[in-house]
Design an enzyme around this catalytic site. Structure first.
Site, PDB file in Angstrom:
ATOM      1  N   CYS A  88       0.843  -1.196   0.000  1.00 34.34           N
ATOM      2  CA  CYS A  88       0.000   0.000   0.000  1.00 34.34           C
ATOM      3  C   CYS A  88       0.875   1.241   0.000  1.00 34.34           C
ATOM      4  CB  CYS A  88      -0.885  -0.024   1.245  1.00 34.34           C
ATOM      5  SG  CYS A  88      -1.943   1.424   1.424  1.00 34.34           S
ATOM      6  N   GLU A 131      -8.660  -0.917  -2.473  1.00 32.35           N
ATOM      7  CA  GLU A 131      -9.008   0.509  -2.479  1.00 32.35           C
ATOM      8  C   GLU A 131     -10.366   0.744  -1.839  1.00 32.35           C
ATOM      9  OE1 GLU A 131      -6.585   2.307  -2.939  1.00 32.35           O
ATOM     10  OE2 GLU A 131      -5.336   0.877  -4.023  1.00 32.35           O
TER      11      GLU A 131
HETATM   12 NI    NI Z   1      -3.655   1.159  -0.032  1.00 33.13          NI
END
Ligand code: NI
Length: 155
Positions: A88, A131
């Site tokens: 991420c 997401e």
């Molecule tokens: Ni992320």
């Protein structure tokens, strides 16, 4: 378009539930364009609005096939299972093996408010789930079954 700062893990913003988008205006278009530019500059495949400090239900994904923008997304169906590596932009240098659905059907709007439904599989399905989680204050680590060490990451 402009680069925005990416919010890192530890910031409260990443734990919040995001609000729906109500206005499909120039401000939304700029947000989406800036998010995409910021994502590309960091070599990401997806980025969600809270990662640039905006608590609205918006994310973009590009797995190398062009940008897809999701406004007010809703995952309406999932099936299958995949166990793969994941990271991420808000957790730089950290990777882990996650379990995600292999197939995802997602309904969303684009920047003009037009509704669409997308069926995603494999890598795109994983990106969409990752997401979408950001919009509910959830980081990928919630799905990690094992973090990867430096040597494994390089493989
Ligand atoms: Ni992320």
């Amino acid at each position: 378009m402009a680069l925005r700062n990416i919010v890192k893990e530890g910031d409260e913003i990443l734990t919040k539930n995001c609000r729906p988008v109500e206005k499909f205006d120039d401000k939304l278009a700029s947000l989406i364009d800036d998010m995409y530019e910021t994502m590309l500059a960091s070599n990401g495949v997806g980025i969600a609005a809270p990662q640039v400090g905006v608590l609205r239900r918006v994310f973009v994904v590009d797995i190398g096939e062009g940008m897809i923008e999701f406004v007010n997304p809703e995952i309406i169906k999932t099936s299958g299972r995949q166990e793969t590596g994941e990271g991420c932009l808000s957790c730089p240098g950290e990777y882990g093996i996650t379990i995600r659905p292999k197939f995802v059907t997602i309904k969303a709007q684009d920047r003009t408010g037009k509704e669409f439904t997308l069926e995603a599989s494999d890598f795109l399905a994983k990106a969409v789930c990752h997401e979408n989680d950001h919009l509910n204050g959830i980081l990928f680590k919630a799905h990690v079954i094992r973090m990867l060490d430096k040597d494994e990451m390089e493989e």
